[in-house]
Design an enzyme around this catalytic site. Structure first.
Site, PDB file in Angstrom:
ATOM      1  N   ASP A 180       0.887  -1.171   0.000  1.00 38.96           N
ATOM      2  CA  ASP A 180       0.000   0.000   0.000  1.00 38.96           C
ATOM      3  C   ASP A 180       0.924   1.219   0.000  1.00 38.96           C
ATOM      4  OD1 ASP A 180      -2.443   1.570   0.345  1.00 38.96           O
ATOM      5  OD2 ASP A 180      -1.794   1.904   2.403  1.00 38.96           O
ATOM      6  N   SER A 181       0.330   2.390  -0.160  1.00 34.54           N
ATOM      7  CA  SER A 181       1.133   3.612  -0.082  1.00 34.54           C
ATOM      8  C   SER A 181       1.641   3.863   1.341  1.00 34.54           C
ATOM      9  CB  SER A 181       0.285   4.805  -0.520  1.00 34.54           C
ATOM     10  OG  SER A 181      -0.853   4.904   0.316  1.00 34.54           O
ATOM     11  N   TYR A 186      -0.957   8.318  -2.662  1.00 40.22           N
ATOM     12  CA  TYR A 186      -1.173   7.939  -4.066  1.00 40.22           C
ATOM     13  C   TYR A 186      -2.401   8.670  -4.632  1.00 40.22           C
ATOM     14  CZ  TYR A 186       1.829   3.663  -3.990  1.00 40.22           C
ATOM     15  OH  TYR A 186       2.863   2.757  -3.941  1.00 40.22           O
ATOM     16  N   GLY A 187      -3.326   8.995  -3.748  1.00 42.70           N
ATOM     17  CA  GLY A 187      -4.660   9.428  -4.175  1.00 42.70           C
ATOM     18  C   GLY A 187      -4.727  10.708  -4.985  1.00 42.70           C
ATOM     19  N   CYS A 220      -4.533  -1.696  -1.824  1.00 39.45           N
ATOM     20  CA  CYS A 220      -4.729  -0.277  -2.087  1.00 39.45           C
ATOM     21  C   CYS A 220      -5.665  -0.128  -3.289  1.00 39.45           C
ATOM     22  CB  CYS A 220      -3.366   0.347  -2.393  1.00 39.45           C
ATOM     23  SG  CYS A 220      -3.448   2.079  -2.869  1.00 39.45           S
ATOM     24  N   ASN A 221      -6.786   0.518  -3.075  1.00 40.16           N
ATOM     25  CA  ASN A 221      -7.758   0.725  -4.166  1.00 40.16           C
ATOM     26  C   ASN A 221      -7.169   1.592  -5.277  1.00 40.16           C
ATOM     27  OD1 ASN A 221     -10.720  -0.101  -2.988  1.00 40.16           O
ATOM     28  ND2 ASN A 221      -9.342   0.552  -1.386  1.00 40.16           N
ATOM     29  N   THR A 222      -6.435   2.634  -4.873  1.00 39.62           N
ATOM     30  CA  THR A 222      -5.889   3.583  -5.848  1.00 39.62           C
ATOM     31  C   THR A 222      -4.865   2.885  -6.750  1.00 39.62           C
ATOM     32  OG1 THR A 222      -6.110   5.225  -4.088  1.00 39.62           O
ATOM     33  CG2 THR A 222      -4.894   5.888  -6.045  1.00 39.62           C
ATOM     34  N   CYS A 229     -11.166   3.020   0.369  1.00 36.90           N
ATOM     35  CA  CYS A 229      -9.730   3.279   0.530  1.00 36.90           C
ATOM     36  C   CYS A 229      -9.322   2.504   1.774  1.00 36.90           C
ATOM     37  CB  CYS A 229      -9.475   4.776   0.727  1.00 36.90           C
ATOM     38  SG  CYS A 229      -7.798   5.157   1.299  1.00 36.90           S
ATOM     39  N   THR A 230      -8.206   1.781   1.688  1.00 37.79           N
ATOM     40  CA  THR A 230      -7.852   0.884   2.795  1.00 37.79           C
ATOM     41  C   THR A 230      -7.410   1.637   4.055  1.00 37.79           C
ATOM     42  OG1 THR A 230      -5.640   0.639   1.826  1.00 37.79           O
ATOM     43  CG2 THR A 230      -7.278  -1.064   1.315  1.00 37.79           C
ATOM     44  N   HIS A 231      -7.141   2.929   3.936  1.00 34.85           N
ATOM     45  CA  HIS A 231      -6.851   3.714   5.141  1.00 34.85           C
ATOM     46  C   HIS A 231      -8.119   3.942   5.985  1.00 34.85           C
ATOM     47  CE1 HIS A 231      -3.029   4.754   3.224  1.00 34.85           C
ATOM     48  NE2 HIS A 231      -2.647   5.330   4.338  1.00 34.85           N
TER      49      HIS A 231
HETATM   50  N1  DGL Z   1      -4.851   3.220   0.840  1.00 33.89           N
HETATM   51  C1  DGL Z   1      -4.965   3.637  -0.510  1.00 33.89           C
HETATM   52  C2  DGL Z   1      -6.271   3.182  -1.154  1.00 33.89           C
HETATM   53  O1  DGL Z   1      -6.834   2.185  -0.759  1.00 33.89           O
HETATM   54  C3  DGL Z   1      -4.714   5.070  -0.897  1.00 33.89           C
HETATM   55  C4  DGL Z   1      -4.006   5.981  -0.017  1.00 33.89           C
HETATM   56  C5  DGL Z   1      -3.280   7.116  -0.701  1.00 33.89           C
HETATM   57  O2  DGL Z   1      -3.920   8.055  -1.182  1.00 33.89           O
HETATM   58  O3  DGL Z   1      -2.075   7.012  -0.726  1.00 33.89           O
HETATM   59  O4  DGL Z   1      -6.740   3.791  -2.085  1.00 33.89           O
END
Ligand code: DGL
Length: 282
Positions: free
Chosen positions: A21-22, A53-54, A84-86, A195-197
């Site tokens: 993930d990021s 990443y977003g 990570c979805n992004t 988003c996994t965060h």
């Molecule tokens: N955790 C990441 C996701 O699921 C994105 C976080 C980021 O923006 O870096 O999209």
């Protein structure tokens, strides 16, 4: 950057699974993986140097996905989870094209389960700006369009707040209040954490949304999907002995190892206080 790609002759079930993930977001997925697959071991990469990443140009994220996939494959991981979805939206297709015959599990906002769950017919999705803007997400929404109206809401700034060593709850509530209010105003009764965060602040989202709204995340479905893929490739570790938690994950960060470890302990608990976090330069 190590571009050399070494393909293991035969992947074996005792090898690790790579996860990335990021930053700390993928830890919400790792938690589900550790619980659901008790005999598997993992290598977790937090790409904190390139966080978030977003909001970055898509081609930069695709490049990071390919760099990290190559690195995890060179580590002889038997499979990879893009936690990570992004990153999945920006690079899953490209990574799969390069690493044919290597199980890669991506993560997407849970539009389908939400569409099946909603009673009002309206589903809210919280995700990063890049995920919401991606072709992959648009196609996903179109597929379930007849079942539910999907309202996607980007949350710029939220990931950076969750990445602080102690999550600043009141700043997060202030950021989320108008977002959740808008979804409620449009009659959403299911909110998807895309988003996994975000699962690390799901209690705040539930509090703002109230008891009539379901808040759903995707860690467990990803763990189930990984199990199916490993079984299908005969790569599921048949182990019988429970390994100590600390031996089950090797952590790497492209950022600062000590800072990552502080967040790891804050988010996943004191069992991880002796975890070893190594710096990764890719
Ligand atoms: N955790 C990441 C996701 O699921 C994105 C976080 C980021 O923006 O870096 O999209």
């Amino acid at each position: 950057m190590d571009k050399k790609l070494h393909t293991p002759a035969i992947a074996v079930s005792t090898q690790h699974v790579g996860v990335f993930d990021s930053g700390v977001g993928g830890l919400s997925v790792l938690k589900a993986l550790l619980n659901y697959l008790p005999f598997e071991r993992f290598e977790y990469v937090a790409d904190e140097r390139y966080l978030p990443y977003g909001d970055k140009p898509q081609h930069e994220i695709t490049d990071r996905v390919l760099t990290l996939s190559n690195w995890l494959r060179n580590q002889e991981c038997k499979a990879m989870v893009m936690a990570c979805n992004t990153a999945t939206a920006a690079g899953a297709n490209q990574a799969r094209a390069i690493h044919a015959n290597w199980p890669i599990v991506g993560i997407e906002p849970a539009v389908k389960p939400a569409s099946m769950l909603t009673k009002t017919g309206v589903v809210g999705i919280l995700a990063t700006t890049n995920t919401v803007a991606s072709e992959r997400f648009k196609a996903l929404v179109e597929r379930f369009d007849p079942m539910a109206k999907v309202i996607a809401h980007p949350c710029p700034g939220l990931v950076e707040l969750i990445e602080q060593s102690l999550i600043p709850e009141s700043a997060i509530e202030n950021l989320l209040k108008p977002v959740v209010a808008e979804l409620l105003h449009k009659q959403a009764d299911v909110i998807v954490l895309g988003c996994t965060h975000y699962p690390f602040v799901s209690h705040l989202i539930s509090k703002l949304a109230g008891p009539g709204v379901a808040v759903i995340e995707t860690g467990l479905p990803v763990a189930k999907q990984l199990k199916t893929r490993l079984e299908g490739e005969n790569l599921l570790n048949p182990g019988t002995e429970n390994l100590p938690l600390l031996e089950r994950v090797s952590f790497f960060t492209t950022g600062q190892p000590e800072a990552f470890k502080t967040k790891l302990v804050n988010l996943l608990g004191v069992d991880w206080r002796d975890a070893k976090v190594q710096q990764l330069k890719v």
